[in-house]
Write an enzyme that holds these catalytic residues in place. Structure first.
Site: not given
Ligand SMILES: NC(=O)c1ccc[n+]([C@@H]2O[C@H](COP(=O)([O-])OP(=O)(O)OC[C@H]3O[C@@H](n4cnc5c(N)ncnc54)[C@H](O)[C@@H]3O)[C@@H](O)[C@H]2O)c1
Length: 253
Positions: A21, A154
């Site tokens: 992501g 969250y």
């Molecule tokens: N996707 C959305 O709509 C969105 C919106 C706002 C904020 N975010 C934030 O963006 C960030 C990334 O989200 P994303 O959508 O890319 O998610 P995603 O699930 O695609 O990627 C998250 C990554 O974090 C890793 N991860 C999870 N727990 C972990 C741990 N304990 N130690 C190390 N790595 C760990 C996972 O293995 C994964 O590769 C997060 O902080 C999320 O809260 C996402």
């Protein structure tokens, strides 16, 4: 994709949650710039694959665990070099309001989304302060700015990320540190795919998630990566302690 290359001098950039992501797109963005990219993630197999594609440095770690984080970041400093940029991006979410949240949900959400930043920042900040320069970008969310239904832990954790970012700036800006947060709206990552996969009506759920953005479209991981890259670049010099909203207008009304 063609980007302007802003940094002829490679920096050491550490990104957590880098295997998927937004973290992966951010790794790709810095890599295209010629920076030395260090990718941290708990998913060791995927991390190895994605890092190999970028010629980046993979360090598997669970960011919840202080000792693991300290050991990995000490190894990064010794094997790759002093950390110039830290992107605290790893995050998880639990779909629950307060009364349906378990204490374990709450604890796990805070451990990954917030407490991990305590561990990573305490590991890299002393070196940054010694050098009088360092950049930290934390991935927060619109959920840190407005309430979202069924995201009790969250929302609370992402508000804490914004508060933590401001506290970093308050304490260390005069010592050469810049800390900023990004607050994305809904971004089309695997995370959203998982939410849709478990929805009763995935088509209706997708539509409602898209329509939170005022133009009716989710953001892309690359768009968030571009914001993170900007905040970490010399062009972002005047940004410190900010919570940069990148949400297709979600929080504008
Ligand atoms: N996707 C959305 O709509 C969105 C919106 C706002 C904020 N975010 C934030 O963006 C960030 C990334 O989200 P994303 O959508 O890319 O998610 P995603 O699930 O695609 O990627 C998250 C990554 O974090 C890793 N991860 C999870 N727990 C972990 C741990 N304990 N130690 C190390 N790595 C760990 C996972 O293995 C994964 O590769 C997060 O902080 C999320 O809260 C996402």
């Amino acid at each position: 994709m063609t980007d302007v290359v802003d940094h002829p001098t490679a920096r050491v950039v550490v990104i957590t949650g880098a295997a998927s992501g937004i973290g992966l797109a951010t790794s790709q963005r810095f890599s295209r710039n010629g920076d030395t990219v260090v990718m941290l993630d708990v998913d060791a197999e995927r991390l190895a694959r994605e890092a190999a594609a970028l010629d980046a440095h993979p360090y598997p770690v669970d960011v919840r665990h202080a000792d693991e984080v300290a050991a990995v970041l000490a190894a990064v400093a010794a094997q790759v070099g002093p950390v110039d940029v830290l992107v605290n991006n790893a995050g998880i979410g639990v779909a629950a309001d307060l009364l349906s949240s378990t204490w374990e949900d709450w604890q796990r959400t805070f451990d990954v989304n917030v407490h991990s930043m305590f561990h990573t920042c305490r590991a890299v900040l002393p070196g940054m302060l010694d050098r009088g320069a360092g950049i930290i970008v934390n991935t927060a969310s619109v959920a840190g700015l407005v309430g979202i239904r069924d995201r009790s832990a969250y929302c609370t954790s992402k508000s804490a990320v914004i508060g933590f970012t401001r506290a970093l700036t308050a304490d260390y800006a005069h010592l050469g540190i810049r800390a900023n947060a990004v607050c994305p709206g809904t971004v089309a990552t695997e995370w959203i795919g998982k939410i849709l996969a478990t929805a009763e009506d995935p088509v209706a759920k997708r539509l409602s998630m898209e329509q939170r953005q005022l133009d009716g479209h989710m953001g892309s991981p690359d768009e968030v990566a571009a914001a993170i890259f900007f905040l970490a670049s010399p062009d972002g010099r005047f940004a410190n302690g900010s919570a940069m909203v990148i949400d297709g207008g979600w929080t504008a009304m």
